[in-house]
Design an enzyme around this catalytic site. Structure first.
Site, mmCIF file in Angstrom:
data_model
loop_
_atom_site.group_PDB
_atom_site.id
_atom_site.type_symbol
_atom_site.label_atom_id
_atom_site.label_comp_id
_atom_site.label_asym_id
_atom_site.label_seq_id
_atom_site.Cartn_x
_atom_site.Cartn_y
_atom_site.Cartn_z
ATOM 1 N N HIS A 172 10.008 0.428 11.996
ATOM 2 C CA HIS A 172 11.385 0.638 12.202
ATOM 3 C C HIS A 172 12.275 0.272 11.240
ATOM 4 O O HIS A 172 13.129 -1.064 11.619
ATOM 5 C CB HIS A 172 11.686 0.351 13.890
ATOM 6 C CG HIS A 172 12.971 1.052 14.288
ATOM 7 N ND1 HIS A 172 13.442 1.149 15.633
ATOM 8 C CD2 HIS A 172 13.987 1.461 13.500
ATOM 9 C CE1 HIS A 172 14.551 1.839 15.563
ATOM 10 N NE2 HIS A 172 14.822 1.951 14.455
ATOM 11 N N HIS A 200 15.222 1.732 8.323
ATOM 12 C CA HIS A 200 16.071 2.649 7.363
ATOM 13 C C HIS A 200 16.274 2.029 6.026
ATOM 14 O O HIS A 200 16.924 1.271 5.926
ATOM 15 C CB HIS A 200 17.277 2.977 8.229
ATOM 16 C CG HIS A 200 17.094 3.468 9.526
ATOM 17 N ND1 HIS A 200 17.023 4.612 10.061
ATOM 18 C CD2 HIS A 200 16.959 2.593 10.688
ATOM 19 C CE1 HIS A 200 16.894 4.516 11.501
ATOM 20 N NE2 HIS A 200 16.829 3.370 11.851
ATOM 21 N N HIS A 227 14.408 7.685 18.029
ATOM 22 C CA HIS A 227 15.376 6.769 18.474
ATOM 23 C C HIS A 227 15.984 7.465 19.941
ATOM 24 O O HIS A 227 16.403 8.589 20.059
ATOM 25 C CB HIS A 227 16.759 6.596 17.634
ATOM 26 C CG HIS A 227 16.557 5.821 16.288
ATOM 27 N ND1 HIS A 227 15.501 6.292 15.491
ATOM 28 C CD2 HIS A 227 17.135 4.874 15.865
ATOM 29 C CE1 HIS A 227 15.549 5.387 14.552
ATOM 30 N NE2 HIS A 227 16.453 4.593 14.829
ATOM 31 N N GLU A 230 18.795 3.497 23.148
ATOM 32 C CA GLU A 230 19.559 2.563 22.450
ATOM 33 C C GLU A 230 21.173 2.653 23.069
ATOM 34 O O GLU A 230 21.536 1.588 23.511
ATOM 35 C CB GLU A 230 19.536 2.912 20.725
ATOM 36 C CG GLU A 230 20.261 1.761 20.026
ATOM 37 C CD GLU A 230 20.639 1.939 18.621
ATOM 38 O OE1 GLU A 230 20.468 3.236 18.314
ATOM 39 O OE2 GLU A 230 20.710 1.013 17.814
ATOM 40 N N ASP A 234 15.172 -2.696 11.633
ATOM 41 C CA ASP A 234 16.039 -1.550 11.675
ATOM 42 C C ASP A 234 16.731 -1.366 10.189
ATOM 43 O O ASP A 234 16.361 -0.648 9.218
ATOM 44 C CB ASP A 234 16.775 -1.825 12.844
ATOM 45 C CG ASP A 234 17.534 -0.439 13.307
ATOM 46 O OD1 ASP A 234 16.900 0.544 12.779
ATOM 47 O OD2 ASP A 234 18.284 -0.588 14.239
ATOM 48 N N ASP A 235 17.711 -2.081 10.056
ATOM 49 C CA ASP A 235 18.747 -2.057 8.772
ATOM 50 C C ASP A 235 18.924 -3.728 8.466
ATOM 51 O O ASP A 235 19.930 -4.212 8.503
ATOM 52 C CB ASP A 235 20.095 -1.722 9.256
ATOM 53 C CG ASP A 235 19.758 -0.232 9.941
ATOM 54 O OD1 ASP A 235 19.632 0.598 9.341
ATOM 55 O OD2 ASP A 235 19.948 -0.121 11.328
HETATM 56 N N1 ADE Z 1 20.533 4.515 11.649
HETATM 57 C C1 ADE Z 1 20.165 3.454 11.068
HETATM 58 N N2 ADE Z 1 20.070 2.484 12.281
HETATM 59 C C2 ADE Z 1 20.437 3.017 13.275
HETATM 60 C C3 ADE Z 1 20.398 2.670 14.773
HETATM 61 N N3 ADE Z 1 20.378 1.510 15.043
HETATM 62 N N4 ADE Z 1 20.394 3.701 15.637
HETATM 63 C C4 ADE Z 1 20.602 5.040 15.011
HETATM 64 N N5 ADE Z 1 20.825 5.778 13.837
HETATM 65 C C5 ADE Z 1 20.475 4.546 12.992
HETATM 66 ZN ZN ZN Z 2 16.674 2.494 13.701
#
Ligand code: ADE
Ligand code: ZN
Length: 354
Positions: free
Chosen positions: A16, A18, A195, A198, A278-279
């Site tokens: 997970h 991006h 997703h 969340e 995630d990021d």
């Molecule tokens: N794109 C990048 N991170 C995200 C997240 N946590 N939730 C939804 N879209 C995303």
């Molecule tokens: Zn994500």
């Protein structure tokens, strides 16, 4: 060795992440300058990556996306992202690409793929880490646009492109309308994930599983609001790709140490939680650090971290034969690390073993 070093050294799979959320702040600034993208004012680079809710985060995420333009830019950000994953001891990465954010700037999908796929091959040669690509549809663009997105993905298929995802702001865009997109993707032989839970309700987790037919849930935290769904997911063995640091910036669960943090509740309920980033630079983390937080704040012990690493093999879209081999090899490797951890604990706390 202590539990934090064990958490860092354990072999991992990133499921997970991006691509655009994994751009280092220094790379973001260089690419923005190169491609004449105007940045908000800042004195320290890290200030660019500050937000405390999902919509504000997504605005910066789009700005990062806009600064990646040519195939060399895509190669650079992909290579750097996979290099960071390798430094966290990831052996395999399945990552999302927000193609729409680049198409909006006039960047051709082929240009994105040219840089991304070349970097995936280069880092595999250099570091031995394997990776697969998951183009993700922004739910904010709606289901009709999703079908065009899928046409584009299918028109440029290659072995490295294994599935599709569904991301961006969940609360106003529930999953059910995307059923035709997911149906067609599955018929075309693509894997599917979304997703859910969340920022949206437990019903989004249920609908993603039952209407979209996803194979795993990205995040999923609000599942804890529906005990019947929790029981169903436990029985089905549903995998949830959770991202500890993200929860502190985009969800109502801001304290990872709290006994009622959603991920803690999911673990207590016996759900299959895997840990991801995630990021990562956008949330000031990396995959190894997410495992360390899982140990220190979510209080996952060595056995739980081992299960998490092995579950990430099971939840991945690797070939079944590779999964079988890795499950056996990693189990032995992690048991070796656990023996080192036990020996170090015994040496530093002899009273615990006497
Ligand atoms: N794109 C990048 N991170 C995200 C997240 N946590 N939730 C939804 N879209 C995303
Ligand atoms: Zn994500």
């Amino acid at each position: 060795m202590d539990l934090a070093s064990f958490a860092r050294r354990i072999p991992k799979i990133e499921l997970h992440l991006h691509l655009e959320g994994a751009v280092r702040p220094s790379t973001f600034v260089e690419l923005a300058r190169k491609n004449a993208v105007e940045l908000p004012p800042f004195s320290e680079i890290d200030e660019l990556y500050r937000y405390d809710n999902l919509p504000d985060f997504l605005k910066i995420y789009d700005l990062v996306s806009r600064s990646i333009r040519d195939a060399d830019d895509f190669h650079r950000v992909t290579y750097e992202m996979l290099e960071s994953c390798a430094a966290s001891n990831a052996r395999h990465v399945e990552f999302f690409l927000s193609a729409h954010a680049h198409l909006a700037q006039g960047v051709a999908y082929q240009t994105m793929l040219e840089g991304v796929l070349a970097a995936m091959a280069d880092i595999e040669t250099d570091k031995g880490i394997t990776s697969r690509l998951i183009p993700a549809h922004s739910r904010e663009l709606g289901p009709e646009n999703g079908l065009e997105f899928l046409d584009m993905v299918l028109a440029h298929r290659s072995d490295e492109i294994i599935g599709i995802g569904l991301d961006y702001n969940e609360a106003p865009f529930p999953p059910a309308p995307f059923q035709p997109l997911f149906e067609r993707a599955k018929q075309a032989g693509l894997h599917v994930t979304a997703h859910a839970g969340e920022g949206g309700p437990a019903a989004n987790v249920r609908d993603s599983l039952e209407i979209l037919g996803v194979e795993r849930i990205d995040h999923g935290y609000h599942v804890v609001d529906d005990p019947a769904l929790v029981a169903q997911c436990r029985e089905a063995g549903t995998f949830f790709t959770c991202c500890p640091s993200t929860t502190e910036a985009t969800t109502q669960w801001r304290d990872l140490s709290a006994p009622d943090h959603a991920i803690r509740q999911m673990l207590d309920a016996g759900l299959n939680v895997t840990i991801h980033s995630d990021d990562p630079p956008m949330f000031a983390t990396d995959l190894a650090n997410e495992y360390v937080l899982a140990a220190s704040k979510l209080r996952m012990d060595a056995q739980m971290l081992k299960k998490c690493a092995l579950d990430s093999i099971r939840a991945s879209w690797l070939d079944e034969s590779v999964k079988r081999a890795w499950l056996a090899d990693w189990s032995t490797e992690i048991d070796g690390l656990m023996a080192e951890l036990d020996a170090a604990t015994a040496a530093s706390h002899p009273e615990l073993t006497s």
